[in-house]
Scaffold this motif. Sequence first.
Motif, PDB file in Angstrom:
ATOM      1  N   PRO A  50       0.775  -1.298   0.112  1.00  0.00           N
ATOM      2  CA  PRO A  50       0.071  -0.015  -0.126  1.00  0.00           C
ATOM      3  C   PRO A  50       0.847   1.279   0.022  1.00  0.00           C
ATOM      4  N   ALA A  51       0.168   2.295  -0.505  1.00  0.00           N
ATOM      5  CA  ALA A  51       1.093   3.563  -0.533  1.00  0.00           C
ATOM      6  C   ALA A  51       0.026   4.493   0.188  1.00  0.00           C
ATOM      7  N   PHE A  52       0.355   4.722   1.531  1.00  0.00           N
ATOM      8  CA  PHE A  52      -0.443   5.326   2.469  1.00  0.00           C
ATOM      9  C   PHE A  52      -0.349   7.079   2.098  1.00  0.00           C
ATOM     10  N   TYR A  53       0.817   7.396   1.357  1.00  0.00           N
ATOM     11  CA  TYR A  53       0.920   8.651   1.218  1.00  0.00           C
ATOM     12  C   TYR A  53       0.057   9.267   0.393  1.00  0.00           C
ATOM     13  N   LEU A  84     -10.689  -0.062   0.964  1.00  0.00           N
ATOM     14  CA  LEU A  84      -9.941  -0.925   0.544  1.00  0.00           C
ATOM     15  C   LEU A  84      -9.653  -1.107  -0.753  1.00  0.00           C
ATOM     16  N   GLY A  85     -10.650  -0.679  -1.857  1.00  0.00           N
ATOM     17  CA  GLY A  85     -10.551  -0.922  -3.285  1.00  0.00           C
ATOM     18  C   GLY A  85      -9.407   0.087  -3.565  1.00  0.00           C
ATOM     19  N   GLU A  86      -9.328   1.466  -3.009  1.00  0.00           N
ATOM     20  CA  GLU A  86      -8.386   2.301  -3.213  1.00  0.00           C
ATOM     21  C   GLU A  86      -6.872   1.599  -2.850  1.00  0.00           C
ATOM     22  N   VAL A  87      -6.612   0.943  -1.997  1.00  0.00           N
ATOM     23  CA  VAL A  87      -5.368   0.336  -1.682  1.00  0.00           C
ATOM     24  C   VAL A  87      -5.095  -0.916  -2.871  1.00  0.00           C
ATOM     25  N   VAL A  88      -6.176  -1.556  -3.109  1.00  0.00           N
ATOM     26  CA  VAL A  88      -6.216  -2.510  -4.338  1.00  0.00           C
ATOM     27  C   VAL A  88      -5.617  -1.827  -5.646  1.00  0.00           C
ATOM     28  N   ASP A  89      -6.319  -0.804  -5.800  1.00  0.00           N
ATOM     29  CA  ASP A  89      -6.131  -0.102  -7.116  1.00  0.00           C
ATOM     30  C   ASP A  89      -4.653   0.388  -7.243  1.00  0.00           C
ATOM     31  N   PHE A  90      -4.052   0.981  -5.980  1.00  0.00           N
ATOM     32  CA  PHE A  90      -2.972   1.471  -6.273  1.00  0.00           C
ATOM     33  C   PHE A  90      -1.795   0.544  -6.738  1.00  0.00           C
ATOM     34  N   SER A  91      -1.907  -0.790  -6.252  1.00  0.00           N
ATOM     35  CA  SER A  91      -0.752  -1.840  -6.542  1.00  0.00           C
ATOM     36  C   SER A  91      -1.293  -2.313  -8.041  1.00  0.00           C
ATOM     37  N   VAL A  92      -2.676  -2.357  -8.408  1.00  0.00           N
ATOM     38  CA  VAL A  92      -2.830  -2.906  -9.667  1.00  0.00           C
ATOM     39  C   VAL A  92      -2.249  -1.851 -10.777  1.00  0.00           C
ATOM     40  N   ALA A  93      -2.448  -0.432 -10.307  1.00  0.00           N
ATOM     41  CA  ALA A  93      -2.058   0.784 -11.302  1.00  0.00           C
ATOM     42  C   ALA A  93      -0.433   0.492 -11.341  1.00  0.00           C
ATOM     43  N   ARG A  94       0.294   0.116 -10.548  1.00  0.00           N
ATOM     44  CA  ARG A  94       1.871   0.162 -10.495  1.00  0.00           C
ATOM     45  C   ARG A  94       2.235  -0.850 -11.385  1.00  0.00           C
ATOM     46  N   ALA A  95       1.354  -2.264 -11.514  1.00  0.00           N
ATOM     47  CA  ALA A  95       1.508  -3.326 -12.429  1.00  0.00           C
ATOM     48  C   ALA A  95       1.260  -2.843 -13.953  1.00  0.00           C
ATOM     49  N   LEU A  96       0.309  -2.187 -13.893  1.00  0.00           N
ATOM     50  CA  LEU A  96      -0.335  -1.559 -15.260  1.00  0.00           C
ATOM     51  C   LEU A  96       0.893  -0.670 -15.753  1.00  0.00           C
TER      52      LEU A  96
END
Length: 199
Positions: free
Chosen positions: A157-160, A166-178
């Motif tokens: 997670p990127a807490f900054y 929880l959806g925003e936490v998941v989306d951050f990691s998926v965005a990094r993969a994209l």
Amino acid sequence: MADPHTAARRVIVAISGASGAVYGARLLQVLQGLPGIETHLVVSGAGWRNLQHELDMDRLAVEALAHHVHDVDNVGAAIASGSFRCHAMVVAPCSMRTLAAIAHGLADNLLTRAADVALKERRRLVLMVRESPLHLTHLRNMVAVTEMGAIVCPPVPAFYLRPTTLGEVVDFSVARALDLIDVEHQLAPRWQGLAPDAP
């Protein structure tokens, strides 16, 4: 023959048996909504089990998110060959068992074979590894796949960005993969830097 400049970019999405099936499911959802992307899905037996347990998603619901679905035991599938033109592969999540198989070139099922192909063809391979804490073999396998050309991208997670769901936490990691497979998206905000302190 399709024009390589206009043909859809193929992305293999693999879901293995680590906790975090939501990352693979969300990645499929996002890719499904993007133009010019063709997804190929392969799920391990434990991956199917976690999709049901963690997300209450049955097989048909998951398969509906992909353009093409391949059985993990079918090592004769198209994605098992280097002649299959493919843009990138993401294993989301990547279990330590799958990491170990990739690190040692086992290619013992379609998932690990497709990853082996990505490495030998020098294509982008992103492994969203999920385990904690890590012992020495885990770390050595991560070094091995990195030296082979894969990218180890734990879903951290990127807490900054101050996520509130929880959806925003998941989306951050998926965005990094994209980002790592060079697929444009509007999934998560990008860091703009901290505002300077007021005088």
